[in-house]
Design a protein around this motif. Structure first.
Motif, PDB file in Angstrom:
ATOM      1  N   PRO A  33      36.894 -29.648  32.871  1.00 39.63           N
ATOM      2  CA  PRO A  33      35.722 -30.712  33.189  1.00 39.63           C
ATOM      3  C   PRO A  33      35.162 -31.177  32.598  1.00 39.63           C
ATOM      4  CG  PRO A  33      34.899 -28.152  33.377  1.00 39.63           C
ATOM      5  CD  PRO A  33      36.859 -28.521  32.640  1.00 39.63           C
ATOM      6  N   PRO A  34      33.758 -32.560  32.147  1.00 42.50           N
ATOM      7  CA  PRO A  34      33.062 -33.116  30.882  1.00 42.50           C
ATOM      8  C   PRO A  34      31.666 -31.409  31.047  1.00 42.50           C
ATOM      9  CG  PRO A  34      33.119 -33.875  33.527  1.00 42.50           C
ATOM     10  CD  PRO A  34      33.387 -33.116  33.933  1.00 42.50           C
ATOM     11  N   ILE A  35      31.249 -31.118  30.175  1.00 45.89           N
ATOM     12  CA  ILE A  35      30.113 -30.498  30.069  1.00 45.89           C
ATOM     13  C   ILE A  35      29.524 -31.311  28.247  1.00 45.89           C
ATOM     14  CG2 ILE A  35      29.679 -28.011  29.355  1.00 45.89           C
ATOM     15  CD1 ILE A  35      30.859 -28.230  31.711  1.00 45.89           C
ATOM     16  N   ALA A  36      28.255 -31.621  29.278  1.00 44.44           N
ATOM     17  CA  ALA A  36      27.212 -31.607  28.226  1.00 44.44           C
ATOM     18  C   ALA A  36      26.638 -30.450  26.753  1.00 44.44           C
ATOM     19  CB  ALA A  36      26.277 -32.265  28.933  1.00 44.44           C
ATOM     20  N   LEU A  37      27.447 -30.588  25.820  1.00 46.29           N
ATOM     21  CA  LEU A  37      27.022 -29.456  25.259  1.00 46.29           C
ATOM     22  C   LEU A  37      25.434 -29.532  24.119  1.00 46.29           C
ATOM     23  CD1 LEU A  37      30.357 -28.992  23.286  1.00 46.29           C
ATOM     24  CD2 LEU A  37      29.407 -27.821  25.423  1.00 46.29           C
ATOM     25  N   ASP A  38      24.446 -31.087  24.657  1.00 47.05           N
ATOM     26  CA  ASP A  38      23.769 -30.693  24.189  1.00 47.05           C
ATOM     27  C   ASP A  38      22.584 -29.774  24.905  1.00 47.05           C
ATOM     28  OD1 ASP A  38      24.295 -32.126  25.629  1.00 47.05           O
ATOM     29  OD2 ASP A  38      22.641 -33.637  24.917  1.00 47.05           O
ATOM     30  N   ALA A  39      23.508 -29.708  26.456  1.00 40.84           N
ATOM     31  CA  ALA A  39      22.387 -28.673  27.802  1.00 40.84           C
ATOM     32  C   ALA A  39      22.942 -27.170  27.295  1.00 40.84           C
ATOM     33  CB  ALA A  39      22.403 -29.486  28.742  1.00 40.84           C
ATOM     34  N   VAL A  40      22.994 -26.662  26.421  1.00 37.65           N
ATOM     35  CA  VAL A  40      23.642 -25.246  26.447  1.00 37.65           C
ATOM     36  C   VAL A  40      23.460 -24.778  25.376  1.00 37.65           C
ATOM     37  CG1 VAL A  40      25.084 -26.245  28.514  1.00 37.65           C
ATOM     38  CG2 VAL A  40      26.109 -25.437  25.974  1.00 37.65           C
ATOM     39  N   ASP A  41      23.124 -23.833  25.506  1.00 34.84           N
ATOM     40  CA  ASP A  41      22.859 -22.789  24.211  1.00 34.84           C
ATOM     41  C   ASP A  41      24.849 -22.306  22.926  1.00 34.84           C
ATOM     42  OD1 ASP A  41      19.946 -23.531  24.293  1.00 34.84           O
ATOM     43  OD2 ASP A  41      20.215 -21.395  25.629  1.00 34.84           O
ATOM     44  N   HIS A  42      25.296 -21.907  24.618  1.00 31.14           N
ATOM     45  CA  HIS A  42      26.043 -21.639  23.816  1.00 31.14           C
ATOM     46  C   HIS A  42      27.730 -22.140  24.678  1.00 31.14           C
ATOM     47  CE1 HIS A  42      29.227 -18.670  20.838  1.00 31.14           C
ATOM     48  NE2 HIS A  42      29.476 -18.778  22.165  1.00 31.14           N
TER      49      HIS A  42
END
Length: 157
Positions: free
Chosen positions: A70-79
Motif C-alpha cells: 500500500p502507498p503510505i504517506a510516511l510524513d503523516a506517521v511517527d514510525h
C-alpha cells in the motif's frame, strides 16, 4: 483492502503480536530485546511479529490486508518499519498475555507476507506512561523477503 482487526489490545510489557495460528508461537516469541531491536519497533521469531508499543496499557491496534504494497504517506506517521512474516493461512492477533485460542484470528494468504508496522501520535504519552493517543496499524500484503527495514525512525524527545 480488508480490515482483519480493528480494536484495542492490552500491550502488556509493551508488546502486541501477530503470529501464524498453526505455529508454536508461544515458544517462538523472541526474547532478545536489545537497544537496536527496541529502536526498530518490531522483534521477529519464526512465524511471529512482535510490535513494540510506547504504552504498557490497552492500545488501539489495526491490521489490514492489501493485495499489493500500500502507498503510505510516511510524513503523516511517527514510525514505520517493514518486515516479513510466513503463515499457513491464518494469523492470531493478540496482546502478549492474551490466551491465543480466544484471541482474534484472521485468514491471510498462505506463504510469505510483508508487513509495514506504522505508529502514530507516539509523542502523546503522559508523564506516567499510562495515557496517550498512540495508535498502531499493521499493513500486510503478499510478498517475499525477511529483512527488517526501518522506513521512518521515531525517537523520544
Amino acid at each position: 483492502m480488508s480490515v482483519l482487526f480493528d480494536g484495542e489490545l492490552f500491550a502488556d510489557y509493551h508488546q502486541i503480536y501477530i503470529a501464524d495460528a498453526n505455529g508454536d508461537f508461544a515458544a517462538d516469541l523472541p526474547t532478545d530485546w536489545n537497544d537496536d531491536i527496541l529502536a526498530q519497533g518490531v522483534n521477529l521469531g519464526p512465524g511471529v511479529i512482535v510490535v513494540s508499543t510506547v504504552r504498557n496499557m490497552t492500545t488501539p491496534f489495526r491490521v489490514e490486508l492489501h493485495e499489493a504494497e500500500p502507498p503510505i504517506a510516511l510524513d503523516a506517521v511517527d514510525h514505520a518499519v517493514e518486515c516479513g512474516l510466513t503463515t499457513s493461512g491464518e494469523i492470531v492477533i493478540a496482546g502478549l498475555t492474551d490466551y491465543a485460542p480466544d484471541a482474534a484470528h484472521a485468514s491471510v494468504p498462505a506463504g510469505s507476507l510483508r508487513a509495514l508496522v506504522v505508529g502514530t501520535r507516539l509523542g502523546t504519552l503522559s508523564e506516567d506512561g499510562l495515557e496517550g493517543d498512540d495508535a498502531y496499524v499493521v499493513h500486510l500484503w503478499p510478498a517475499s523477503g525477511d529483512q527488517v527495514v526501518v522506513r521512518k525512525q521515531w525517537t523520544v524527545g
